[in-house]
Design an enzyme around this catalytic site. Structure first.
Site, PDB file in Angstrom:
ATOM      1  N   HIS A 127     -16.601  -9.306 -19.415  1.00  0.00           N
ATOM      2  CA  HIS A 127     -16.770  -7.857 -19.574  1.00  0.00           C
ATOM      3  C   HIS A 127     -15.444  -7.174 -19.877  1.00  0.00           C
ATOM      4  O   HIS A 127     -14.371  -7.724 -19.670  1.00  0.00           O
ATOM      5  CB  HIS A 127     -17.425  -7.227 -18.333  1.00  0.00           C
ATOM      6  CG  HIS A 127     -16.635  -7.360 -17.059  1.00  0.00           C
ATOM      7  ND1 HIS A 127     -16.856  -8.373 -16.140  1.00  0.00           N
ATOM      8  CD2 HIS A 127     -15.620  -6.632 -16.551  1.00  0.00           C
ATOM      9  CE1 HIS A 127     -16.019  -8.229 -15.120  1.00  0.00           C
ATOM     10  NE2 HIS A 127     -15.243  -7.190 -15.340  1.00  0.00           N
TER      11      HIS A 127
ATOM     12  N   HIS B  22      -9.534  -2.800 -17.729  1.00  0.00           N
ATOM     13  CA  HIS B  22      -9.188  -4.230 -17.688  1.00  0.00           C
ATOM     14  C   HIS B  22     -10.131  -5.029 -18.574  1.00  0.00           C
ATOM     15  O   HIS B  22     -11.146  -4.516 -19.056  1.00  0.00           O
ATOM     16  CB  HIS B  22      -9.219  -4.766 -16.249  1.00  0.00           C
ATOM     17  CG  HIS B  22     -10.583  -4.861 -15.630  1.00  0.00           C
ATOM     18  ND1 HIS B  22     -11.180  -3.815 -14.954  1.00  0.00           N
ATOM     19  CD2 HIS B  22     -11.476  -5.886 -15.588  1.00  0.00           C
ATOM     20  CE1 HIS B  22     -12.381  -4.199 -14.525  1.00  0.00           C
ATOM     21  NE2 HIS B  22     -12.589  -5.445 -14.896  1.00  0.00           N
TER      22      HIS B  22
ATOM     23  N   GLU C 224      -8.698  -9.710 -15.407  1.00  0.00           N
ATOM     24  CA  GLU C 224      -9.456 -10.310 -14.312  1.00  0.00           C
ATOM     25  C   GLU C 224      -9.868 -11.718 -14.719  1.00  0.00           C
ATOM     26  O   GLU C 224     -10.278 -11.945 -15.859  1.00  0.00           O
ATOM     27  CB  GLU C 224     -10.704  -9.455 -14.030  1.00  0.00           C
ATOM     28  CG  GLU C 224     -11.578  -9.962 -12.903  1.00  0.00           C
ATOM     29  CD  GLU C 224     -12.793  -9.074 -12.652  1.00  0.00           C
ATOM     30  OE1 GLU C 224     -12.920  -8.014 -13.301  1.00  0.00           O
ATOM     31  OE2 GLU C 224     -13.637  -9.449 -11.803  1.00  0.00           O
TER      32      GLU C 224
END
Lengths: 139, 139
Positions: free
Chosen positions: A8, A81, A130
């Site tokens: 994502h 992010h 991440e």
């Protein structure tokens, strides 16, 4: 280590409700279930589906939220992010530690229920990244 | 209209060379061919492959480049835009115009050789969004 799929893109927003409505009306994109709280991270999140990944909408749960500070600088929200998958989070953590990449905090359970950690943006060209263990059901 | 696949995440960098080396050493990710100039957009670009999308590294070609201004605010680089595919760029442009979303400049040929345009970030929660016609070979 090999870069896994992009799970994502995380997008900070002052209002998940308004952002979901925007994605629906402009892009015909639907949320993947309801918004939910991640209190230990100080955020509420909601995923919106694109064919090959998701947009994670992130709203602060309170003034102490890291997202609240991001929104002070970017009041309308913005890209926060990116999240790439790995097969084995412990092996990935060792890999990045050996490479000298700074890791932000402990490995913890992320929004998809699998272990995650964050790499410091200064080690990856300013991009907060991440690293997330792939959900087992996806294999 | 329906949100198509995410083609790439655009990441501004002061040095494609250094960024490519970072992605290679940290992520085992390889560039998809060499970097190349897009003079009419004032940038040099290089795509790095992830399994389900690409990272587009973007370096300014000169001090007038829009990326040069971005790097003044973010000297180490950072997330610049996201790019979603559509089947038909002309239909997509009409769609967004009818919805009142602001479009930045004319439709033009993008880094993948297909027509693209950019949507104003203020209409999409602060996220600069490129709309790109899918390469025909991908279908």
């Amino acid at each position: 280590m090999k870069l896994g799929r992009l799970n994502h893109v995380g997008v900070a927003t002052p209002s998940i409700e308004r952002s979901v409505e925007r994605y629906r009306s402009l892009f015909g994109a639907e949320p993947h279930g309801s918004a939910f709280d991640l209190p230990e991270q100080g955020v509420k999140v909601c995923f919106v589906d694109a064919p090959n990944m998701q947009v994670e909408l992130i709203e602060p749960l309170g003034p102490e939220s890291p997202i609240a500070r991001f929104l002070e600088k970017n009041p309308e929200g913005g890209q926060h992010h990116v999240c790439f998958e790995v097969d084995d989070i412990a092996a990935a953590r060792r890999w990045f530690e050996e490479k000298g990449a700074r890791i932000l905090g402990p490995t913890r359970i992320g929004a998809h229920g699998t272990p995650i950690f964050f790499l410091h943006p200064k080690d990856i060209g300013g991009v907060l990244t991440e690293i997330m263990e792939s959900p087992k059901a996806a294999h």
